[in-house]
Design a protein around this motif. Structure first.
Motif, PDB file in Angstrom:
ATOM      1  N   PRO A   1      35.213  14.040  15.502  1.00  0.00           N
ATOM      2  CA  PRO A   1      34.513  15.060  15.870  1.00  0.00           C
ATOM      3  C   PRO A   1      33.431  14.734  16.736  1.00  0.00           C
ATOM      4  O   PRO A   1      33.034  15.741  17.560  1.00  0.00           O
ATOM      5  CB  PRO A   1      33.915  15.363  14.062  1.00  0.00           C
ATOM      6  N   GLU A   2      32.796  13.624  16.484  1.00  0.00           N
ATOM      7  CA  GLU A   2      31.727  13.208  17.632  1.00  0.00           C
ATOM      8  C   GLU A   2      32.184  13.094  19.008  1.00  0.00           C
ATOM      9  O   GLU A   2      31.460  13.786  19.889  1.00  0.00           O
ATOM     10  CB  GLU A   2      31.107  11.723  16.994  1.00  0.00           C
ATOM     11  N   LEU A   3      33.503  12.696  19.077  1.00  0.00           N
ATOM     12  CA  LEU A   3      33.848  12.447  20.394  1.00  0.00           C
ATOM     13  C   LEU A   3      34.218  13.864  21.058  1.00  0.00           C
ATOM     14  O   LEU A   3      34.000  14.159  22.298  1.00  0.00           O
ATOM     15  CB  LEU A   3      35.345  11.809  20.653  1.00  0.00           C
ATOM     16  N   VAL A   4      34.763  15.134  20.272  1.00  0.00           N
ATOM     17  CA  VAL A   4      35.081  16.321  20.734  1.00  0.00           C
ATOM     18  C   VAL A   4      33.714  17.159  21.183  1.00  0.00           C
ATOM     19  O   VAL A   4      33.750  17.622  22.402  1.00  0.00           O
ATOM     20  CB  VAL A   4      35.696  17.162  19.385  1.00  0.00           C
ATOM     21  N   ALA A   5      32.560  16.760  20.250  1.00  0.00           N
ATOM     22  CA  ALA A   5      31.498  17.271  20.616  1.00  0.00           C
ATOM     23  C   ALA A   5      30.708  16.728  22.151  1.00  0.00           C
ATOM     24  O   ALA A   5      30.300  17.290  23.017  1.00  0.00           O
ATOM     25  CB  ALA A   5      30.226  17.026  19.707  1.00  0.00           C
TER      26      ALA A   5
ATOM     27  N   ARG B   1      42.100  18.984  26.444  1.00  0.00           N
ATOM     28  CA  ARG B   1      42.719  20.390  25.945  1.00  0.00           C
ATOM     29  C   ARG B   1      42.252  21.080  25.175  1.00  0.00           C
ATOM     30  O   ARG B   1      42.254  22.297  24.800  1.00  0.00           O
ATOM     31  CB  ARG B   1      44.230  20.036  26.017  1.00  0.00           C
ATOM     32  N   ALA B   2      41.923  20.726  23.812  1.00  0.00           N
ATOM     33  CA  ALA B   2      41.479  21.227  22.545  1.00  0.00           C
ATOM     34  C   ALA B   2      40.245  21.871  22.871  1.00  0.00           C
ATOM     35  O   ALA B   2      40.009  23.068  22.386  1.00  0.00           O
ATOM     36  CB  ALA B   2      41.487  20.148  21.355  1.00  0.00           C
ATOM     37  N   VAL B   3      39.333  21.224  23.559  1.00  0.00           N
ATOM     38  CA  VAL B   3      38.078  21.937  23.963  1.00  0.00           C
ATOM     39  C   VAL B   3      38.505  23.044  24.667  1.00  0.00           C
ATOM     40  O   VAL B   3      37.744  24.165  24.460  1.00  0.00           O
ATOM     41  CB  VAL B   3      37.132  20.947  24.646  1.00  0.00           C
ATOM     42  N   LEU B   4      39.067  23.155  25.630  1.00  0.00           N
ATOM     43  CA  LEU B   4      39.066  24.278  26.643  1.00  0.00           C
ATOM     44  C   LEU B   4      39.884  25.184  25.995  1.00  0.00           C
ATOM     45  O   LEU B   4      39.914  26.416  26.528  1.00  0.00           O
ATOM     46  CB  LEU B   4      39.872  23.511  27.949  1.00  0.00           C
ATOM     47  N   ALA B   5      40.945  24.812  24.954  1.00  0.00           N
ATOM     48  CA  ALA B   5      41.840  25.954  24.230  1.00  0.00           C
ATOM     49  C   ALA B   5      41.066  26.470  23.207  1.00  0.00           C
ATOM     50  O   ALA B   5      41.343  27.705  22.761  1.00  0.00           O
ATOM     51  CB  ALA B   5      42.863  25.381  23.652  1.00  0.00           C
ATOM     52  N   GLY B   6      39.799  26.057  22.996  1.00  0.00           N
ATOM     53  CA  GLY B   6      38.837  26.623  21.720  1.00  0.00           C
ATOM     54  C   GLY B   6      39.481  26.509  20.602  1.00  0.00           C
ATOM     55  O   GLY B   6      38.871  27.119  19.655  1.00  0.00           O
ATOM     56  N   ALA B   7      40.163  25.472  20.129  1.00  0.00           N
ATOM     57  CA  ALA B   7      40.398  25.121  18.924  1.00  0.00           C
ATOM     58  C   ALA B   7      40.408  23.637  18.557  1.00  0.00           C
ATOM     59  O   ALA B   7      40.978  22.908  19.452  1.00  0.00           O
ATOM     60  CB  ALA B   7      41.838  25.666  18.834  1.00  0.00           C
ATOM     61  N   PRO B   8      39.767  23.352  17.470  1.00  0.00           N
ATOM     62  CA  PRO B   8      39.555  21.877  17.399  1.00  0.00           C
ATOM     63  C   PRO B   8      40.907  21.320  16.967  1.00  0.00           C
ATOM     64  O   PRO B   8      41.885  21.689  16.581  1.00  0.00           O
ATOM     65  CB  PRO B   8      38.699  21.737  15.883  1.00  0.00           C
ATOM     66  N   PRO B   9      40.962  19.874  17.596  1.00  0.00           N
ATOM     67  CA  PRO B   9      42.028  19.065  17.459  1.00  0.00           C
ATOM     68  C   PRO B   9      42.462  18.826  16.049  1.00  0.00           C
ATOM     69  O   PRO B   9      41.415  18.720  15.217  1.00  0.00           O
ATOM     70  CB  PRO B   9      41.919  17.842  18.271  1.00  0.00           C
ATOM     71  N   VAL B  10      43.655  18.526  15.668  1.00  0.00           N
ATOM     72  CA  VAL B  10      44.201  18.213  14.439  1.00  0.00           C
ATOM     73  C   VAL B  10      44.174  16.665  14.590  1.00  0.00           C
ATOM     74  O   VAL B  10      44.925  16.317  15.280  1.00  0.00           O
ATOM     75  CB  VAL B  10      45.391  18.786  13.999  1.00  0.00           C
ATOM     76  N   ALA B  11      43.498  15.929  13.748  1.00  0.00           N
ATOM     77  CA  ALA B  11      43.509  14.568  13.562  1.00  0.00           C
ATOM     78  C   ALA B  11      43.514  13.902  12.177  1.00  0.00           C
ATOM     79  O   ALA B  11      42.908  14.567  11.294  1.00  0.00           O
ATOM     80  CB  ALA B  11      42.452  13.934  14.583  1.00  0.00           C
ATOM     81  N   ALA B  12      44.191  12.663  12.183  1.00  0.00           N
ATOM     82  CA  ALA B  12      44.101  12.001  10.818  1.00  0.00           C
ATOM     83  C   ALA B  12      43.090  11.032  10.832  1.00  0.00           C
ATOM     84  O   ALA B  12      42.948  10.253  11.795  1.00  0.00           O
ATOM     85  CB  ALA B  12      45.524  11.653  10.527  1.00  0.00           C
ATOM     86  N   PRO B  13      42.469  10.485   9.637  1.00  0.00           N
ATOM     87  CA  PRO B  13      41.663   9.441   9.553  1.00  0.00           C
ATOM     88  C   PRO B  13      42.311   8.086   9.897  1.00  0.00           C
ATOM     89  O   PRO B  13      41.843   6.917  10.028  1.00  0.00           O
ATOM     90  CB  PRO B  13      40.852   9.552   8.524  1.00  0.00           C
ATOM     91  N   ASP B  14      43.562   8.088   9.398  1.00  0.00           N
ATOM     92  CA  ASP B  14      44.317   6.919   9.060  1.00  0.00           C
ATOM     93  C   ASP B  14      44.861   6.333  10.526  1.00  0.00           C
ATOM     94  O   ASP B  14      45.257   7.061  11.390  1.00  0.00           O
ATOM     95  CB  ASP B  14      45.685   7.222   8.362  1.00  0.00           C
ATOM     96  N   ALA B  15      44.291   5.108  10.697  1.00  0.00           N
ATOM     97  CA  ALA B  15      44.624   4.519  12.182  1.00  0.00           C
ATOM     98  C   ALA B  15      45.952   3.942  12.237  1.00  0.00           C
ATOM     99  O   ALA B  15      46.405   3.781  13.500  1.00  0.00           O
ATOM    100  CB  ALA B  15      43.543   3.291  12.376  1.00  0.00           C
TER     101      ALA B  15
END
Length: 412
Positions: free
Chosen positions: A10-14, A98-112
């Motif tokens: 979320p911080e990176l997206v912002a 791409r997610a930012v430009l599409a206007g939809a937050p990316p789906v991501a998992a916390p597991d590395a």
């Protein structure tokens, strides 16, 4: 699936959203160079270091937007993006753009850690909650291989879920035709991509450049005219060094003017700016680019030049799994051509290290390769291994493969 040293997604997206709007540049990893960034830099991404010391690439907001917009156009429109790659490498960061430009937050998992079941757990709610919007994601070949291998072992849910996506971009390294065929036969809409940090990620999809991206083949001598150019009708059997141009090109390498000048050049004949890759390619009659592998990966064995990529693709077809072909020092041949092939299923090797093919099977494989590609391309030895060593996301560590072979053979 998140890189352990990267900021939270979320911080990176912002931060990406601010950078695209003219804010401070996103620097997801600690800087390794000193000095100011080029004017207009929105993202500083570190290369994987395939030629030695990693470099830092400066990408502008315009380059990132051009790449993401052209991707959406090629795929059929914006959609919901799922993050399965480290958001410190260009492919993962472009998912965020791409997610930012599409206007939809990316789906991501916390597991590395990437696992096929983890991918299915991530995709299922994304597919069900997309509201009819297409769902996209990017994978490296190793990840796709693991999903297909899981289906071979009876765990078909990840592959079935992957088939629900509108497009699955696969890049970062060569993908064997056999793996592509198995995925596509299962209904996965695979789109192969070619590009690098210096081109804001993938800029050639299924062999064809994205909008406004230029592709040409250059002579090994940079001072000579290009060999062929996509869209010119030329190409055929001619092989050259791949050069890429267009609005997705980086500004250059941070703090390394000499490297920037060597890699990014303006053609005095046309005024066009080009990035000179380290890859060899061929252009088909339809303008499609076939990437033949890195120029410096060519193995000289018995005085003959062998391009590993063609042998690797054929071995993937013959044996299944991902292959890496390398040259190992040899008294008779100078370099002996040796292949190491990742097992389709880890259990196929019993979880051990290198296992040589039996003599009879090796003879059949050598004969098949010699028939298709010529005798010099037939590997002297072929080993199976649970997994190939990697550097960066999905990139096979060829030096590591050579070390594996030499260590194994030193104990024989």
């Amino acid at each position: 699936m998140r890189h352990p040293v990267s900021p939270p997604v979320p911080e990176l997206v912002a931060a990406v959203r601010r950078a695209l709007d003219g804010g401070p540049a996103v620097v997801p990893l600690p800087r390794v160079t000193r000095g100011p960034l080029p004017a207009g830099t929105a993202l500083v991404v570190r290369t994987s270091g395939s030629t030695g010391t990693p470099r830092e690439v400066a990408l502008s907001a315009d380059a990132l937007r051009s790449s993401a917009t052209a991707t959406h156009e090629r795929l059929g429109g914006p959609g919901r993006w799922v993050l399965t790659l480290p958001p410190t490498h260009v492919a993962g960061l472009q998912v965020l753009v791409r997610a930012v430009l599409a206007g939809a937050p990316p789906v991501a998992a916390p597991d590395a850690r990437f696992t096929p079941d983890g991918l299915a757990d991530l995709l299922e709610p994304a597919l069900h909650g997309a509201g009819g919007a297409p769902v996209y994601l990017s994978l490296v070949p190793t990840q796709l291989h693991r999903v297909v291998a899981a289906a071979s072992d009876g765990e078909g849910r990840p592959l079935r879920t992957l088939a629900g996506c509108a497009a699955v971009l696969v890049g970062g390294a060569a993908t064997s035709p056999a793996l592509l065929a198995r995925a596509r036969d299962a209904g996965v809409r695979v789109v192969t991509t070619y590009g690098m940090s210096e081109t804001a990620g993938g800029c050639v999809y299924d062999g064809l450049p994205l909008r406004d991206v230029r592709v040409r083949l250059a002579s090994p001598d940079p001072s000579e005219p290009p060999v062929a150019r996509a869209g010119s009708g030329a190409g055929g059997d001619r092989v050259g060094v791949i050069e890429l141009g267009g609005p997705t090109l980086a500004a250059g390498y941070v703090g390394d003017a000499a490297a920037s000048d060597a890699a990014f050049r303006t053609d005095h004949r046309t005024g066009e700016r080009w990035f000179r890759t380290s890859d060899l390619g061929r252009l088909g009659p339809d303008g499609a680019l076939a990437v033949l592998g890195r120029a410096d990966d060519v193995v000289v064995t018995g005085g003959e030049n062998v391009a590993p990529a063609a042998v690797e693709a054929l071995l993937g077809e013959l044996l299944g799994g991902e292959a890496c072909v390398v040259g190992v020092p040899d008294r008779e041949w100078g370099q002996a051509l040796v292949a190491v092939v990742a097992a389709t299923s880890p259990s196929a090797t019993g979880g051990r290290g290198l296992e040589p093919l039996g003599d009879a099977r090796l003879a059949r494989v050598r004969a098949a390769v010699a028939t298709r590609l010529g005798p010099p391309s037939a590997p002297r030895r072929v080993y199976r291994v649970p997994a190939l060593p990697l550097r960066g996301p999905g990139k096979v560590d060829r030096r590591g493969v050579v070390d594996l072979v030499r260590e194994h053979e030193s104990h024989d």
